[in-house]
Design an enzyme around this catalytic site. Structure first.
Site, short mmCIF file in Angstrom:
data_model
loop_
_atom_site.label_atom_id
_atom_site.label_comp_id
_atom_site.label_asym_id
_atom_site.label_seq_id
_atom_site.Cartn_x
_atom_site.Cartn_y
_atom_site.Cartn_z
N LYS A 1 4.56 -0.78 8.40
CA LYS A 1 5.21 0.22 7.55
C LYS A 1 4.37 0.44 6.29
O LYS A 1 3.86 -0.53 5.71
CB LYS A 1 6.61 -0.29 7.18
CG LYS A 1 7.47 0.70 6.42
CD LYS A 1 8.87 0.13 6.16
CE LYS A 1 9.80 1.11 5.48
NZ LYS A 1 11.15 0.55 5.24
N SER B 1 14.88 3.59 6.86
CA SER B 1 13.64 4.19 6.42
C SER B 1 12.41 3.82 7.24
O SER B 1 11.41 4.53 7.18
CB SER B 1 13.40 3.82 4.96
OG SER B 1 13.17 2.43 4.83
N SER C 1 17.25 -0.63 7.05
CA SER C 1 16.05 0.13 7.47
C SER C 1 15.26 -0.45 8.63
O SER C 1 14.35 0.21 9.12
CB SER C 1 15.12 0.32 6.29
OG SER C 1 15.63 1.35 5.49
N1 GLN Z 1 19.45 3.86 4.13
C1 GLN Z 1 19.48 2.93 3.05
C2 GLN Z 1 18.99 3.59 1.79
O1 GLN Z 1 18.74 4.74 1.83
C3 GLN Z 1 18.68 1.70 3.38
C4 GLN Z 1 17.23 1.86 3.23
C5 GLN Z 1 16.45 0.61 3.47
O2 GLN Z 1 16.94 -0.35 4.06
N2 GLN Z 1 15.21 0.61 2.96
O3 GLN Z 1 18.87 2.99 0.76
#
Ligand code: GLN
Length: 485
Positions: A78, A153, A177
């Site tokens: 990532k 994400s 994420s």
């Molecule tokens: N969807 C969540 C957010 O927007 C989690 C994102 C994540 O785990 N990086 O914060």
């Protein structure tokens, strides 16, 4: 079987037997990337030359009897994990052309075990989002259905593994994420216990919630990756001095006597019926393998979205203060004053969702509001942790959906941040409580979209999750679905 289709375990055994080299395997993955990338857009940076060089080195290490645990295995990473000399954007314009001067601890660990890094994969800017649509460098697409989100994400991580561009990937999970894109893309993903894996070199989003973890196509591969990346690191003050078990030992058939808890609140109104029936079927499978199923309650679940969406933006607003154009990354030229340079750089360098969170977080932390917002949210966080502690007195592992729905169409919720925040309701609590969580493929909807099953355990109980996940995978023995690429 094409080399790019192999799991880590399959590729390693072929290489051990001398039937496959890492150069062949890496070439096969790069060719696969070449042919499917136009449809899936998983990668931001592809390091073909670097990967081929690492593959050749892995082959010679293996010949010299120095094969590490991931010797010659091509992986994706990532794009918010620091990779020395290889560009890292965090999915943001503000870090365009940023070349990290050092490796994150997890990167040093996989490199020491001989892994080959194919490149860096797409994500929501700084990890903020649930679809990867907040990426400044192209949006990854769900390989199971054209025009559908991959989740986020860590969408690029999930897509690269699901579309057979590589066998595994490293992502990060602050509120879901890893588990959510793994679920929407039909693969395995694990968020370890907070403190199990070093955050050194992971770009900070919300430091009290962030964890690095693996994506893979089998539970056994997940276990192998966990064995490599886990462990105390003096460079991360929140990493925990806890022995790393041999996770592979947990992968045995049968879970006689294991107590599997079904949290009532995770099966609430709004849960898609196909998702529910896939999860209920998985519960039956675990019963068949010897588990005892118990009903449990996590009564503060309904407050996790509000608590998370105060804590995460608050921490983000502080962590992202460093991107101001002064030292690295993007700088908007031609400002007359320093303040104007900061303003212009941050206005243009950050995307809309990141700015929204910086505003919310700055507000929530400001004097006079801190007690009402951040402090209150932290108190709710304690209640959520207490819920889990109580639940784990009655069971060893929790089973639930990962997301209330399967993947949805790209663009569908782009202008509705609140709907996206709500869709995180089943994954946020694990981060707030610091416990490990995992998504294991549970089946497919009638439209051919994959649905994952979430397993959550007590602190440092990753072995229990892996054992349960392994039994679920064996018990379900899913027919491979059909990719739309
Ligand atoms: N969807 C969540 C957010 O927007 C989690 C994102 C994540 O785990 N990086 O914060």
């Amino acid at each position: 079987m094409n080399p790019y289709e192999m799991t880590i375990v399959e590729a390693l055994s072929n290489m051990e037997e001398g039937k496959l080299s890492s150069v062949e395997l890496t070439r096969s993955c790069l060719d696969r990337i070449d042919s499917v990338e136009k449809d899936v857009s998983a990668f931001i940076t592809i390091d073909e030359a670097g990967a081929m060089e690492q593959a050749a080195k892995a082959d010679s290490d293996r010949k010299g009897g120095k094969a590490g645990k991931l010797c010659g295995i091509p992986l994706s990473v990532k794009d918010l994990i620091n990779t020395k000399g290889l560009k890292m954007t965090c999915g943001s314009k503000i870090l365009e052309n940023f070349i990290p001067p050092y490796d994150a601890t997890v990167i040093s660990k996989i490199k020491n075990e001989g892994a080959v890094i194919l490149g860096k994969v797409a994500m929501d800017e700084f990890g903020m989002g649930s679809t990867s649509e907040n990426c400044a460098y192209g949006v990854p697409v769900n390989p199971w259905k054209k025009g559908y989100v991959a989740g986020g994400s860590s969408g690029g991580s999930a897509v690269s593994v699901a579309s057979l561009e590589c066998a595994a990937s490293l992502g990060s999970d602050t509120g879901g994420s890893i588990r959510q894109p793994a679920s929407l893309c039909g693969i395995v993903g694990m968020k370890p216990t907070y403190g199990r894996v070093s955050r050194y070199g992971l770009t900070a989003f919300a430091s009290s919630l962030d964890q690095v973890g693996p994506f893979s196509r089998s539970v056994e591969d997940c276990s192998r990756m966990m064995g490599v990346i886990s462990g105390y690191d003096k460079m991360d003050s929140t990493s925990v001095k806890e022995d790393v078990p041999d996770f592979n030992r947990a992968l045995t058939p049968g879970i006689e006597g294991m107590k599997v808890g079904v949290p009532r609140e995770y099966f609430a109104e709004g849960l898609d019926p196909q998702v529910e029936s896939i999860v209920r079927n998985s519960i039956e499978v675990l019963k068949d393998r010897g588990a005892q199923v118990v009903d449990v309650s996590l009564p503060h679940t309904e407050y996790c979205v509000a608590a998370y969406y105060l804590i995460a933006p608050s921490e983000a607003s502080s962590n992202l203060a460093r991107y101001d154009g002064a030292l690295y990354g993007f700088r908007k030229p031609d400002a007359d004053t320093l303040v104007e340079m900061y303003q212009n750089t941050r206005s243009e360098g950050f995307g809309a969702e990141v700015k929204r969170r910086i505003l919310i977080g700055t507000y929530a932390l400001s004097s006079g509001y801190y007690d009402a917002y951040y402090k209150k949210a932290s108190q709710v966080r304690t209640l959520i942790l207490d819920d889990f502690k109580k639940a784990f007195e009655a069971c060893d592992v929790l089973i639930s959906p990962v997301t209330p729905t399967p993947a949805w169409k790209l663009g569908e919720n782009r202008d509705n941040p609140l709907a996206l925040y709500m869709s995180d309701i089943l994954t946020l609590s694990a981060n707030l409580a610091g416990i490990p969580g995992m998504s294991v493929p549970g089946g497919f909807t009638s439209e051919g979209l994959p649905v994952g099953v979430q397993l959550q355990g007590g602190h440092f109980q990753e072995e229990t999750l892996l054992k349960t996940g392994f039994n679920l995978e064996q018990g379900l023995n899913l027919e491979p679905g059909k990719l739309a690429i």
